[in-house]
Design a protein around this motif. Structure first.
Motif, PDB file in Angstrom:
ATOM      1  N   ALA A 118      33.839 -29.875  17.353  1.00  0.00           N
ATOM      2  CA  ALA A 118      34.920 -30.668  16.755  1.00  0.00           C
ATOM      3  C   ALA A 118      36.039 -30.879  17.768  1.00  0.00           C
ATOM      4  N   ARG A 119      36.375 -29.825  18.498  1.00  0.00           N
ATOM      5  CA  ARG A 119      37.419 -29.958  19.534  1.00  0.00           C
ATOM      6  C   ARG A 119      36.994 -30.962  20.604  1.00  0.00           C
ATOM      7  N   ASN A 153      29.426 -21.761  12.872  1.00  0.00           N
ATOM      8  CA  ASN A 153      30.842 -22.076  12.630  1.00  0.00           C
ATOM      9  C   ASN A 153      31.610 -22.186  13.940  1.00  0.00           C
ATOM     10  N   LYS A 154      31.341 -21.259  14.865  1.00  0.00           N
ATOM     11  CA  LYS A 154      31.999 -21.316  16.179  1.00  0.00           C
ATOM     12  C   LYS A 154      31.560 -22.573  16.932  1.00  0.00           C
ATOM     13  N   LYS A 199      45.614 -31.117   8.686  1.00  0.00           N
ATOM     14  CA  LYS A 199      45.592 -29.896   9.490  1.00  0.00           C
ATOM     15  C   LYS A 199      44.184 -29.580   9.981  1.00  0.00           C
ATOM     16  N   ARG A 200      43.206 -29.764   9.096  1.00  0.00           N
ATOM     17  CA  ARG A 200      41.824 -29.451   9.461  1.00  0.00           C
ATOM     18  C   ARG A 200      40.943 -30.648   9.118  1.00  0.00           C
ATOM     19  N   VAL A 201      40.210 -31.140  10.084  1.00  0.00           N
ATOM     20  CA  VAL A 201      39.367 -32.315   9.899  1.00  0.00           C
ATOM     21  C   VAL A 201      38.013 -31.867   9.347  1.00  0.00           C
ATOM     22  N   ASP A 202      37.587 -32.509   8.264  1.00  0.00           N
ATOM     23  CA  ASP A 202      36.301 -32.144   7.673  1.00  0.00           C
ATOM     24  C   ASP A 202      35.197 -33.062   8.186  1.00  0.00           C
ATOM     25  N   ARG A 226      33.339 -25.574  15.483  1.00  0.00           N
ATOM     26  CA  ARG A 226      34.722 -25.668  15.963  1.00  0.00           C
ATOM     27  C   ARG A 226      34.772 -26.217  17.388  1.00  0.00           C
TER      28      ARG A 226
END
Length: 159
Positions: free
Chosen positions: A145-146, A138-139, A58-61, A142
């Motif tokens: 990462a996208r 953090n933003k 669900k969430r890639v680290d 994200r």
């Protein structure tokens, strides 16, 4: 060190002769093109497996993305090394790999910045500024990462 005490060309010639002897002792008659295709295929399979594993969660680290970046780098190196003997279609893949690696490198930079900030935060007296910086990082992570996942999904499939 060994390289400082011995002439490098002698060491390289010995290594090449040893590699040639080992290759000939295998008894296989493999062309360079076939060998190149096998190496590129193995590297592509590794990248595909890591991309597939990342797509399942669900969430890639960061560790997963670093593994993908390493596999992409390996594939890029093989493609660049064997470019003269491979089909021309691999240049398109190489361009996508460079873009994906750039996106992954930007993500890695943001994650490293966040880790440094968290490490030095206890010594800083500006808690609100640190919290704001962490929120911004953090933003940014994200968003990066996208972008990285989008670049990875655009990689063409190799034959």
């Amino acid at each position: 060190m060994t390289l400082r005490n011995a002439p490098v060309d002698v060491l390289l010639r010995r290594a090449l002769a040893d590699a040639r002897r080992r290759f000939e002792a295998r008894g296989e008659d493999r062309t360079l093109e076939r060998f190149a295709r096998q190496r590129v295929s193995l590297a592509h399979d590794l990248l595909s497996k890591r991309k597939h594993r990342a797509a399942e969660v669900k969430r890639v680290d960061a560790k997963t993305l670093l593994g993908i970046e390493e596999a992409a780098t390996k594939l890029q190196c093989w493609l660049e090394l064997f470019a003269p003997v491979l089909e021309r279609g691999h240049w398109h893949t190489l361009a996508h790999l460079v873009a994906a690696e750039a996106a992954l490198a930007q993500l890695h930079d943001v994650l490293a910045s966040e880790a440094v900030l968290r490490r030095v935060a206890p010594g800083l007296n500006a808690k609100s500024a640190v919290d704001e910086a962490v929120r911004w990082l953090n933003k940014a992570a994200r968003d990066e990462a996208r972008a990285a996942v989008k670049c990875l999904r655009s990689l063409p499939h190799l034959v």
